[in-house]
Design an enzyme around this catalytic site. Structure first.
Site, PDB file in Angstrom:
ATOM      1  NE  ARG A  25      -3.146   2.681   2.678  1.00 16.20           N
ATOM      2  CZ  ARG A  25      -3.099   3.495   3.715  1.00 16.20           C
ATOM      3  NH1 ARG A  25      -2.532   3.125   4.848  1.00 16.20           N
ATOM      4  NH2 ARG A  25      -3.648   4.694   3.648  1.00 16.20           N
ATOM      5  CG  HIS A  62      -1.021   9.058   3.344  1.00 23.50           C
ATOM      6  ND1 HIS A  62      -1.181   7.709   3.584  1.00 23.50           N
ATOM      7  CD2 HIS A  62      -0.631   9.586   4.533  1.00 23.50           C
ATOM      8  CE1 HIS A  62      -0.888   7.446   4.854  1.00 23.50           C
ATOM      9  NE2 HIS A  62      -0.543   8.573   5.454  1.00 23.50           N
ATOM     10  CD  GLU A  81      -4.707   7.654   9.854  1.00 19.21           C
ATOM     11  OE1 GLU A  81      -4.188   8.724  10.235  1.00 19.21           O
ATOM     12  OE2 GLU A  81      -4.350   6.547  10.306  1.00 19.21           O
ATOM     13  CG  ASN A  86      -5.090   3.482   8.586  1.00 26.03           C
ATOM     14  OD1 ASN A  86      -5.267   2.516   7.848  1.00 26.03           O
ATOM     15  ND2 ASN A  86      -4.638   4.637   8.156  1.00 26.03           N
ATOM     16  CE1 TYR A  88       0.175   3.277  13.724  1.00 24.02           C
ATOM     17  CE2 TYR A  88      -1.790   4.187  12.697  1.00 24.02           C
ATOM     18  CZ  TYR A  88      -0.511   3.671  12.596  1.00 24.02           C
ATOM     19  OH  TYR A  88       0.067   3.533  11.363  1.00 24.02           O
ATOM     20  CD  GLU A 108      -1.420   4.057   8.146  1.00 22.03           C
ATOM     21  OE1 GLU A 108      -1.102   4.478   9.284  1.00 22.03           O
ATOM     22  OE2 GLU A 108      -1.615   4.817   7.183  1.00 22.03           O
TER      23      GLU A 108
END
Ligand code: GBH
Length: 450
Positions: free
Chosen positions: A77, A121, A166, A292, A294, A354
């Site tokens: 990606r 991005h 995002e 994604n 985290y 991600e």
């Protein structure tokens, strides 16, 4: 071999983004982006770091592809720099820009790696920002045209499209907190930025589906929200935070409507921003949902007088990455199951686009444990009925971590930014076993569900 069994066809890959690795910002006819402007403004990035050189991937792409081949990655990606394709964000394509990504896509195919392509991005052409950026509805139209130019050239070989990366983070950090480009601190009337990002996604879906048979998605950053306490104030603050981070950029796409309560994002008449027909464009079917992940968010009501209604608090009692982010793999299971509950039959198959951590050492058991933890959480969500088709770890290389410059190291591969030497970390070898053990993969372009 770690004991992580995934169904046949599940893909393992790696993620990167253009401004974080390419460098060569003035080559091949590339125009300036908002990140060039931001990073070159004194005091805005750590130590004044910029993406001028980054990983010099623009010149080293072939050996970087060889690294990925060695890894056995099934998917890569990466993102396309809009200002390489249209230096001022509109008008005809710059041939040198398209040629670069054309070679990259062919180079991936030659190595048996599926190209998953993000169109945005965060590196908006500066010329579009000069016209108001995402606050200007025209930017969404320009994005649709850009998507069309790229899809016409690469649409026969790209295996999955990701319109936006995002949008929530780009909105919140770039347009509200001002710590990312374009560095704006808008405390009210935020809805135009949100809506035009969503509209860009929708117009992108139309263009991509016209010109390419590949599945289309976007990559959202999700974070399970934990209220600080049972108090009404904290519960309300947490609900508002959940709305902006987790629902604002997903409900319009999957449900065709904004989440209840979103009107606080503007003082203007909503109908002057959300025009007739927009939600139909925005809610066109997508063939996958990029996630994604985290960490979770611990939320409390903001103290009296704060400009925002909520505050994010430190999460204690968990290990921390080198970036000081809490390591909570179960949060990934929690959010995946939560997506299934909220969107039910409207939820397309998920791709983890991600997940990863900052950790500097070459001997990085920490990163291995981190990825293994997230993979176990994904397995648990799959056992609970969530359909997940692939996982791309962030990131292949240490890279330009936005406002944090080069200090934070997210790579399976260490980069010496003086010599550009790449050194695989121990996690690279570990991840290689996982990638190479994966079963052969069916062609994504021929699979209507992605
Ligand atoms: C992604 O953003 C980006 O897509 C990518 O470009 C970037 O390099 C990568 O992640 C690593 O940062 O306050 O301790 O709870 C991630 C967005 C925003 C996720 C801040 C974690 C909170 C950390 N991040 N967030 S903490």
């Amino acid at each position: 071999m770690p004991d992580l069994q995934f169904p046949p066809g599940f893909r393992f890959g790696v993620s990167t983004a253009a401004y974080q690795i390419e460098g060569a910002v003035a080559e091949g006819g590339r125009g300036p982006s908002i990140w060039d402007t931001f990073a070159h403004t004194p005091g805005l990035t750590r130590g004044g770091d910029t993406g001028d050189v980054a990983c010099d991937h623009y010149h080293r792409w072939e050996s970087d592809l060889d690294l990925m081949a060695r890894l056995g990655a099934g998917a890569y990606r990466f993102s396309i720099a809009w200002p390489r394709i249209q230096p001022t964000g509109s008008g005809p394509a710059n041939p040198a820009g398209l040629d670069f990504y054309d070679r990259l896509v062919d180079g991936l195919a030659a190595r048996g790696i599926d190209p998953l392509v993000t169109l945005f991005h965060w590196d908006l052409p500066q010329a579009l920002q000069d016209e108001g950026g995402w606050a200007n509805r025209d930017t969404a139209m320009r994005f649709g045209e850009y998507a069309e130019l790229v899809a016409e050239r690469l649409g026969d070989r790209v295996k999955m499209w990701i319109t936006l990366n995002e949008p929530y983070i780009h909105f919140a950090l770039g347009h509200v907190q001002g710590v990312h480009a374009p560095g704006l601190t808008m405390l009210s009337d935020q809805l135009p930025v949100v809506h035009h990002l969503l509209l860009a996604h929708g117009l992108g879906v139309s263009a991509l589906r016209r010109a390419s048979g590949a599945p289309v998605t976007l990559a959202n950053n999700y974070s399970p929200v934990w209220p600080k306490s049972e108090s009404d104030e904290d519960q309300l603050a947490a609900a508002m935070y959940d709305l902006v981070q987790n629902h604002l950029f997903t409900d319009p796409i999957l449900l065709g409507q904004y989440p209840p309560g979103y009107e606080f994002l503007t003082t203007a008449d909503v109908d002057s921003i959300v025009m007739e027909g927009d939600l139909e464009v925005i809610s066109q079917p997508i063939q996958a949902l990029g996630v994604n992940y985290y960490n979770p968010s611990l939320i409390a009501a903001a103290p009296e007088g704060d400009p925002l209604p909520f505050v994010r608090l430190d999460i204690e009692g968990y290990p921390k990455t080198a970036f000081d982010w809490p390591v909570v793999p179960d949060g990934l299971r929690e959010l995946l199951v939560g997506l299934k509950e909220r969107y039910a039959d409207r939820l397309p198959p998920i791709w983890i686009t991600e997940s990863g951590c900052s950790y500097p050492d070459l001997d990085d058991q920490f990163r291995i444990d981190y990825i293994a933890g997230d993979l176990a959480a994904i397995r648990a969500a799959m056992d609970a009925g969530v359909e997940v088709h692939g996982y791309c770890t962030w990131s292949l290389l240490d890279n330009f971590e936005w406002a944090e410059g080069y200090e934070q190291r997210f790579g399976l591969v260490h980069v010496d930014f003086d010599t550009q030497q790449r050194t695989p970390r121990r996690s690279f070898e570990w991840y290689r076993e996982l990638c190479t053990a994966a079963a052969p993969r069916p062609d994504l372009q021929g699979d209507p569900t992605g």
